[in-house]
Each structure stands twice: as C-alpha cells, then as structure tokens.
Scaffold this active site. Structure first.
Site, PDB file in Angstrom:
ATOM      1  N   HIS A   7     -28.155  13.435  38.994  1.00  0.00           N
ATOM      2  CA  HIS A   7     -29.087  14.153  39.871  1.00  0.00           C
ATOM      3  C   HIS A   7     -28.377  15.351  40.508  1.00  0.00           C
ATOM      4  O   HIS A   7     -27.545  15.176  41.407  1.00  0.00           O
ATOM      5  CB  HIS A   7     -29.528  13.152  40.944  1.00  0.00           C
ATOM      6  CG  HIS A   7     -30.613  13.644  41.845  1.00  0.00           C
ATOM      7  ND1 HIS A   7     -31.905  13.794  41.416  1.00  0.00           N
ATOM      8  CD2 HIS A   7     -30.594  14.011  43.153  1.00  0.00           C
ATOM      9  CE1 HIS A   7     -32.652  14.215  42.423  1.00  0.00           C
ATOM     10  NE2 HIS A   7     -31.868  14.363  43.483  1.00  0.00           N
TER      11      HIS A   7
ATOM     12  N   TRP B 291     -33.614   7.171  39.086  1.00  0.00           N
ATOM     13  CA  TRP B 291     -34.419   7.107  40.316  1.00  0.00           C
ATOM     14  C   TRP B 291     -35.644   8.034  40.221  1.00  0.00           C
ATOM     15  O   TRP B 291     -36.716   7.744  40.728  1.00  0.00           O
ATOM     16  CB  TRP B 291     -33.520   7.510  41.484  1.00  0.00           C
ATOM     17  CG  TRP B 291     -34.074   7.326  42.857  1.00  0.00           C
ATOM     18  CD1 TRP B 291     -34.269   8.296  43.791  1.00  0.00           C
ATOM     19  CD2 TRP B 291     -34.466   6.092  43.483  1.00  0.00           C
ATOM     20  NE1 TRP B 291     -34.762   7.749  44.951  1.00  0.00           N
ATOM     21  CE2 TRP B 291     -34.885   6.398  44.785  1.00  0.00           C
ATOM     22  CE3 TRP B 291     -34.498   4.751  43.059  1.00  0.00           C
ATOM     23  CZ2 TRP B 291     -35.348   5.439  45.682  1.00  0.00           C
ATOM     24  CZ3 TRP B 291     -34.959   3.788  43.960  1.00  0.00           C
ATOM     25  CH2 TRP B 291     -35.373   4.128  45.237  1.00  0.00           C
TER      26      TRP B 291
ATOM     27  N   LYS C 133     -40.283  18.898  44.428  1.00  0.00           N
ATOM     28  CA  LYS C 133     -41.648  18.478  44.797  1.00  0.00           C
ATOM     29  C   LYS C 133     -42.299  19.662  45.517  1.00  0.00           C
ATOM     30  O   LYS C 133     -43.476  19.984  45.326  1.00  0.00           O
ATOM     31  CB  LYS C 133     -41.598  17.261  45.729  1.00  0.00           C
ATOM     32  CG  LYS C 133     -40.718  16.083  45.235  1.00  0.00           C
ATOM     33  CD  LYS C 133     -40.719  14.926  46.238  1.00  0.00           C
ATOM     34  CE  LYS C 133     -39.472  14.034  46.232  1.00  0.00           C
ATOM     35  NZ  LYS C 133     -39.101  13.373  45.028  1.00  0.00           N
TER      36      LYS C 133
ATOM     37  N   SER D 299     -35.146  18.346  43.361  1.00  0.00           N
ATOM     38  CA  SER D 299     -35.368  17.074  44.047  1.00  0.00           C
ATOM     39  C   SER D 299     -36.523  17.161  45.047  1.00  0.00           C
ATOM     40  O   SER D 299     -37.613  17.550  44.670  1.00  0.00           O
ATOM     41  CB  SER D 299     -34.053  16.641  44.697  1.00  0.00           C
ATOM     42  OG  SER D 299     -34.066  15.257  44.861  1.00  0.00           O
TER      43      SER D 299
HETATM   44  C1  GTR Z   1     -33.844  10.909  47.595  1.00  0.00           C
HETATM   45  C2  GTR Z   1     -35.319  10.690  47.411  1.00  0.00           C
HETATM   46  C3  GTR Z   1     -35.784  11.475  46.229  1.00  0.00           C
HETATM   47  C4  GTR Z   1     -35.260  12.891  46.223  1.00  0.00           C
HETATM   48  C5  GTR Z   1     -33.853  13.013  46.752  1.00  0.00           C
HETATM   49  C6  GTR Z   1     -33.392  14.423  47.116  1.00  0.00           C
HETATM   50  O1  GTR Z   1     -33.303  10.146  48.589  1.00  0.00           O
HETATM   51  O2  GTR Z   1     -35.553   9.330  47.243  1.00  0.00           O
HETATM   52  O3  GTR Z   1     -37.193  11.458  46.149  1.00  0.00           O
HETATM   53  O4  GTR Z   1     -36.132  13.713  46.877  1.00  0.00           O
HETATM   54  O5  GTR Z   1     -33.647  12.251  47.879  1.00  0.00           O
HETATM   55  O6  GTR Z   1     -34.163  15.225  47.613  1.00  0.00           O
HETATM   56  O7  GTR Z   1     -32.211  14.702  46.897  1.00  0.00           O
END
Ligand code: GTR
Length: 423
Positions: free
Chosen positions: A404, A354, A267, A263
C-alpha cells in the site's frame, strides 16, 4: 470510585481495541459472499438505459443523488465567497525545470472562513500545462525537499518517525514524502502538479467542530445532518474549489486537470471526479473500501470496519449498510461509472489485500458498459491482469508488486496514460 490515570488509559485502549476488532475481516476468496451487483444501466425503477442521453439525463442523476445522500454526504449549500492570493512564486524549482506557485484559497461562509494553500509546479517549457492535482497526507512541505514550500500551520497527526508529537508540522518532516510524488518525472512528462494538505480543509479526526464543516452550521448545530457531508466530501469540495483557481490562471490548462489521490485520498479523488465534471480525468491509487473496491464482496476492509475506525469520513446514513451490504442499491462500480466518459485510472498493489485489489479491478470492469454507451473503451475482461501488466484504455487498471503506497512505478503509468488520453 476513583480510577487511576493508568486504569483509565487501559480502559480507553481496550475499548478502542474492542471497537476496532468487533468486525472481522476476510482474506479468503472462498468466503466472499454471493452477491447481486446492481446494473448501472438499469434505473432504480427497473428501466433499461440504452443511450448516453438516457444515462446523462436519467440514470446518472439518480445514482449521484444516492451516493450523495447515503455514502459521502451532501454539501449543505454554497459558499458565500472565495478568494485567491498568490503568496509565493519562484522560477527555478525542480532542478531549474519548473515554476513554483503557492496560492492561498480562502472560503467564506456565514462570516467565517478557512484557508488552504495550493502548491503548484509547472513545466517551464510550456505556456499552459495540463496538471495532476491531488491532496497530500502530511503537509505540502513533505512532498519535496524544496526549502521554499510553506510549512502548514494546521493540525497534523502525531507521527513519531517525522518527529511530530504536538500536532504541529516540523522542519524535520520536509521532503519526507518525496518518494510518493514523482514531481520531476511529471514535469519531464509535460505536466504540472498541484497539491493541497487535506488537514487544512478538515483535520482528519472524528471531530466536526472545526474545518470546513463548521462554516456551514446553523445556530447551535454541532454535527452535519445524517445525509450531509463527512470529511471525504469536504476534502473533495476543496479540490473543486482549487479547480476554480486553475480556471483563473492562464499557465494552467484548466480543461486538463486530472484529480489524483492515494488511499483515503483516492476515495476523495473519486468523489471529487464524480461531483465535479470539470475534472478531465481521475486517478485512484489503492483506494479500497469506499473507493474503487466493491463493498458487496466484503473482502478486506468492510463498511462496518471503515465506519467504526473512521466515523467521520462518510455521511451518517452510510451506517445503515453496516453488515447490511445486500440492502445497498448501488456499489462502487457505479461511483466509477459517474466519472464516464472521462478517463479513469484505478490502481492496486499486490500486497494491499486490505483494499481488495480484485474488488477494485472488478469495479472497472462493471463500470465499463457505461463507457461503452459513449463509445469509449473501458475494460472488457473480467480477469484481473498479471502484476505490472497495466491495461491503459480510457478506463485503465494496474496491479503492481509491493504494498500500500504510491511509487515511482505508479507515476510512470499515470504519466504514460495521461499523455495518451488527456494531453
Ligand atoms: C486505512 C483505512 C483505509 C485507507 C488507509 C489510508 O487505515 O482502513 O481505508 O484509507 O487507511 O488512507 O492510508
């Protein structure tokens, strides 16, 4: 006018909600805008890149600089000093299969310093091991129930389920993220695992007064400059400095360190891999917007949404592209291309719309011509594979069922692929 605490709270909540919902997100493939994807093999001036040398000497540097100055932000100079201290070691970890080491890294700049702890598990049956290295979200002590893992004293986000209400890690959170870290499988696969808590480097909040950034300020400076680093860049920098340690430890094969992240930390692993070419491979799990997903598709999270919700993650310059993706002379497939010719694994989850699984996949496909210049097999098909049907070339991709998260399944794939392309 005097406002009651309750009214103030309501006002704050509603303002936050407005800020967060001002930009719509799209989950309809038919509403993905028409867009032009920049060619990684054409320079900003339009010159066609035909050889790996031209890529390395001409195109890669200009692309890297663009991402550095306009997306993640530049690291403003070098640190003055770095030191390492092994603060704990055990020879009977993970059911007796692993050695555990905890190493304190201290970075000093302008007579100020920050420290963070690398937790390392290495397979006992190897004298030097390749490793996976990745940051974690809630403290090293959450990745395994091992009672010897030193609990972080850094700021942690309040999390009800973990019993954290005052930004301090609690014993009750020990081992609560074991499901995301298949340590025993990694050890059985012949790899080690190293992790750091990203909050020890820079707490994940929109506040630049603390963390690694604050060491680099000149007199009176309170924030990074517009082209300077956001938090993702700072977390990546800390991963690089951990690699400096690995180079000093003969039990770790520093030429075989695969940087991993999930996540926002996916990045981070991508930017770390692009910035530090000593990383032998890169894995980005469900990295989404600002990670592997193509920004120009505007599917799921967008540049506008991410910069509004997390203004501290990227450089301020990235705001120029809010609702203005067509002006972006790059897209995230070119971030992936910066990792070439090294092994790269991008993974998505079916229910994680997402993060735009299709956009994450297409990035691997459109980065592949750069791998081809090096005679490395990328992903030639532009059709996303079925769920749970990984493609494991030098560039690898899978989309698994579920949401996720990082699962056992994800790690099984990463280990299998790393055995083929890294070990
Ligand atoms: C979310 C964000 C994502 C992702 C995620 C995470 O809220 O929108 O880009 O980075 O968090 O890190 O779990």
């Amino acid at each position: 006018m005097k406002l009651s605490l309750y009214t103030l709270l309501l006002l704050f909540v509603s303002q936050t909600l407005i800020a967060q919902t001002a930009y719509e997100h799209n989950y309809d493939e038919n509403k993905v805008p028409q867009f032009h994807l920049p060619d990684p093999l054409k320079t900003f001036e339009g010159k066609q890149i035909k050889t790996s040398q031209e890529w390395t000497n001409m195109r890669r540097p200009e692309l890297y600089s663009f991402f550095e100055e306009n997306v993640y932000g530049k690291v403003p100079g070098a640190i003055d000093d770095i030191s390492f201290e092994v603060i704990e070691q055990g020879n009977n970890a993970i059911n007796g299969k692993a050695i555990r080491k905890q190493v304190k890294v201290t970075l000093t700049k302008n007579k100020q310093s920050i420290s963070y702890t690398i937790l390392i598990y290495l397979p006992k049956n190897k004298t030097t091991a390749p490793i996976f290295m990745g940051p974690n979200f809630r403290g090293n002590h959450t990745v395994n129930a091992d009672p010897n893992i030193i609990m972080t004293s850094a700021w942690v986000p309040n999390t009800k389920e973990l019993g954290i209400t005052d930004h301090k890690a609690q014993e009750s959170s020990r081992g609560t993220r074991t499901n995301r870290w298949a340590i025993e499988k990694i050890i059985d696969g012949g790899f080690g695992l190293a992790t750091i808590y990203y909050g020890e480097v820079d707490p994940d909040k929109d506040d630049f007064s603390d963390g690694l950034h604050s060491l680099f300020y000149s007199e009176g400076q309170l924030n990074p400059k517009p082209d300077e680093w956001g938090s993702i860049s700072a977390w990546s920098f800390a991963l690089s400095k951990a690699l400096d340690y690995f180079e000093t430890d003969s039990a770790i094969d520093a030429a075989k360190v695969v940087v991993f992240g999930h996540s926002r930390l996916g990045k981070t692993s991508l930017w770390a891999g692009a910035s530090d070419q000593r990383f032998a491979g890169v894995i980005a799990n469900d990295s989404g917007c600002g990670g592997a997903a193509l920004s120009k598709r505007k599917y799921g999270e967008t540049i506008a949404i991410i910069n509004t919700a997390f203004p501290h993650w990227f450089s301020d310059n990235f705001n120029k592209y809010i609702e203005n993706e067509s002006a972006l002379p790059v897209d995230q497939h070119e971030l992936l291309a910066l990792i070439a010719p090294r092994p790269l694994y991008i993974a998505s989850a079916k229910e994680d719309r997402w993060a735009d699984p299709k956009g994450e996949f297409l990035s691997t496909h459109f980065a592949s011509p750069v791998y081809a210049l090096f005679d490395k097999e990328g992903i030639s098909t532009s059709k996303i594979p079925e769920v749970n049907q990984p493609i494991q070339n030098i560039v690898a991709y899978h989309i698994r069922t579920g949401k996720h998260d990082v699962t056992e399944y994800d790690w099984e794939q990463y280990i299998k692929w790393a055995k083929k392309h890294i070990e």
